[in-house]
Design an enzyme around this catalytic site. Structure first.
Site, short mmCIF file in Angstrom:
data_model
loop_
_atom_site.label_atom_id
_atom_site.label_comp_id
_atom_site.label_asym_id
_atom_site.label_seq_id
_atom_site.Cartn_x
_atom_site.Cartn_y
_atom_site.Cartn_z
N ASN A 7 0.87 -1.17 0.00
CA ASN A 7 0.00 0.00 0.00
C ASN A 7 0.91 1.22 0.00
O ASN A 7 1.44 1.62 1.04
CB ASN A 7 -0.90 -0.04 1.24
N ARG A 82 -2.61 -2.07 -3.48
CA ARG A 82 -3.81 -1.25 -3.30
C ARG A 82 -3.69 -0.06 -4.25
O ARG A 82 -2.70 0.68 -4.20
CB ARG A 82 -3.90 -0.76 -1.87
N HIS A 171 -12.88 3.28 -0.38
CA HIS A 171 -12.90 2.30 0.71
C HIS A 171 -13.54 0.98 0.25
O HIS A 171 -14.02 0.20 1.09
CB HIS A 171 -13.74 2.76 1.93
N ARG A 230 -12.34 16.17 6.92
CA ARG A 230 -13.12 16.47 5.70
C ARG A 230 -14.56 16.80 6.06
O ARG A 230 -15.15 16.16 6.94
CB ARG A 230 -13.13 15.26 4.76
N GLU A 371 -8.33 -4.93 5.29
CA GLU A 371 -8.16 -4.72 3.84
C GLU A 371 -7.04 -5.58 3.29
O GLU A 371 -7.12 -6.06 2.16
CB GLU A 371 -7.90 -3.22 3.58
#
Ligand code: ADP
Length: 384
Positions: A7, A82, A171, A230, A371
Site C-alpha cells: 500500500n 492497493r 474504501h 473532511r 483490507e
C-alpha cells in the site's frame, strides 16, 4: 501461496506478507514512514518480533528494498497492490500489464494524491521482484455495481462525457470485506445491509445481495458523512460564497474542506474522536455538539440507505471509530428505532461483535476491517 501486499502512499509504504496456506496469516508486516523526508521510521513485525529503526529512504523503490530486507529470503508468489482509483474501467482485481499501468497513470487526473505513489510502488516491485505477478486491487471497484441513477450527478451530462464526473466511491476493499463477513454472520447472501466504515476517512455503503448499490463518498473522498478533517456533503454554493468573501483561490478552499473541516472544524480542537469524547464527558460544549452532529449525519445516511434498499437486515460498523466509539453507535442507533433497531447497551458498551438485542428486527454488528486480508483473498483467486 505467499502474497506480498503493498500500500504505497505519498510518503509511506505499508507492506504485509501473508500465507494463503495458513489462513492468510501475516508473517511479516510493517510501515516505512517518511519517504523522501529527512528521517524515515521503519516499524515492522517480522515473524511476531518487533523491529524498529530509522533511516533515510529517498523513494518508493528504496522503501520496497527495506521491506524486502525485513522479509529476507522468504519466497514471494504474488504481489497485491492497493490502487485508489480504477475509474470506470476496473470492476475486479486485475493483473497489472503495461496497459493497466497506463490506465492507472491516466486516472491520476482523478486521484492526483493517490494513483501516482500507487504506481511508484508497482514500478518498484516490477523492478526488484522480476517475474512475480503484480495484481491491482482498486478502492473504487466494489462500487462499480451502483446503478446510473445513483452514480450520476444532476449536472449537465457533457461533464460526465467529457471528464467522467460521476460518483465513484472509495474504501471499496473494506466495504467488500465487511459485507462478506456480515453475510457470513447472517448465513445468507440474500440480504440488505449497510456497511459503515468510520475511521479517519469515513464512508457508508448500501449492499443488496452482495452487490453495492449506493455509497457515500463520491467523485472524490470528500463527499458523504463528516470525517476527521473532511467536511462531507455540504451545499456546493458555500464553495463560491467563501471564495468570494475570503478572497481565496480553489487550492485554499480545497484545503479548508479537506484538512480543516469535519470533526476538527466543528470541535475546533481535534480530529480524533477519542479526544472529543474525553472532553464531552466533561460536558465541553464544542465536544458535545461534535458528537451530536456526527451521530445525526451518519444516521441520516443510514436512513437514506434503508430507503435505497427498501429495507435493511443488518448494519455493520467498522474502522477506528466504528469499532471503538460505542457512544456514537448508541447515539446513531437511537435515530433508527423506527426501523426496528434495538441495541443491547451492554454488548455495545463492550464493543462485542453482535450488539443487537434478540428481538431487534435489524441486526447490528461490529467487525474489524481487514483490507490486507481482502486484497490477499482476491490475489489468490487470480494467481492460482
Ligand atoms: P484510517 O481511516 O486512517 O485507517 P482508522 O480506521 O484507524 O483510520 O481510524 C482512526 C480514527 O479512529 C482516529 O482518528 C480516531 O478518531 C478513531 N479511533 C481510534 N481508536 C478509537 C477509540 N478507541 N475510541 C474512539 N475512536 C477511536
Amino acid at each position: 501461496m505467499k502474497i506480498l501486499i503493498i500500500n504505497a502512499g505519498s510518503s509511506s509504504l505499508k507492506f504485509q506478507l501473508l500465507d494463503s496456506n495458513k489462513k492468510f496469516k501475516a508473517l511479516y508486516k510493517g510501515i516505512v514512514d517518511g519517504i523522501g523526508l529527512k528521517t524515515c521510521f521503519i516499524d515492522a513485525m517480522a515473524k511476531s518480533k518487533p523491529l524498529k529503526y530509522k533511516k533515510i529512504v529517498k523513494n518508493h523503490e528504496q522503501a520496497v528494498k527495506e521491506a524486502l530486507k525485513i522479509i529476507g529470503d522468504e519466497k514471494i508468489d504474488a504481489i497485491g497492490h492497493r490502487v485508489v482509483h480504477g475509474g470506470e474501467k476496473y470492476h475486479d482485481a486485475t493483473k497489472i500489464t503495461a496497459q493497466v499501468k497506463k490506465t492507472i497513470k491516466k486516472l491520476s487526473e482523478l486521484a492526483p494524491l493517490h494513483n501516482p505513489p500507487n504506481l511508484e510502488g508497482i514500478n518498484a516491485c516490477k523492478k526488484l521482484l522480476k517475474g512475480i505477478p503484480n495484481i491491482a486491487i482498486f478502492d473504487t471497484a466494489f462500487h462499480q455495481t451502483i446503478p446510473e441513477k445513483a452514480f450520476h450527478y444532476a449536472i449537465p451530462e457533457k461533464y460526465y462525457k467529457k471528464y467522467k464526473v460521476r460518483k465513484y466511491g472509495f474504501h471499496g476493499t473494506s466495504h467488500k470485506y465487511i459485507s462478506d463477513e456480515t453475510y457470513k454472520l447472517l448465513r445468507s447472501k440474500n440480504k440488505k445491509i449497510i456497511t459503515c466504515h468510520l475511521g479517519n476517512g469515513s464512508s457508508l455503503s448500501a449492499v443488496k445481495n452482495g452487490k453495492c448499490i449506493e455509497t457515500s463518498m463520491g467523485f472524490t473522498p470528500l463527499d458523504g458523512v463528516p470525517m476527521g478533517t473532511r467536511s462531507g456533503s455540504i451545499d456546493p454554493a458555500i464553495v463560491f460564497y467563501l471564495m468570494e468573501k475570503e478572497k481565496i483561490n480553489s487550492d485554499k478552499i480545497d484545503h479548508i474542506l479537506n484538512n480543516e473541516s469535519g470533526i476538527l472544524g466543528v470541535s475546533g480542537f481535534s480530529s480524533d474522536v477519542r479526544e472529543i469524547w474525553a472532553k464531552a464527558k466533561k460536558k465541553n460544549k464544542k465536544a458535545l455538539i461534535t458528537i451530536d452532529l456526527l451521530a445525526y449525519k451518519i444516521a441520516l445516511h443510514i436512513g437514506a440507505y434503508a430507503a435505497a434498499l427498501n429495507g435493511v437486515d443488518a448494519i455493520t460498523f467498522t474502522a477506528g471509530i466504528g469499532q471503538n466509539a460505542w457512544y456514537l453507535r448508541r447515539d446513531i442507533c437511537k435515530y433508527l428505532n423506527f426501523l426496528g433497531v434495538k441495541l443491547d447497551p451492554k454488548k455495545n458498551r463492550k464493543n462485542e461483535k453482535i450488539i443487537h438485542e434478540k428481538k431487534s428486527k435489524v441486526k447490528i454488528f461490529v467487525i474489524k476491517t481487514n483490507e490486507g486480508l481482502q486484497i490477499a483473498r482476491e490475489v489468490s483467486k487470480i494467481v492460482k
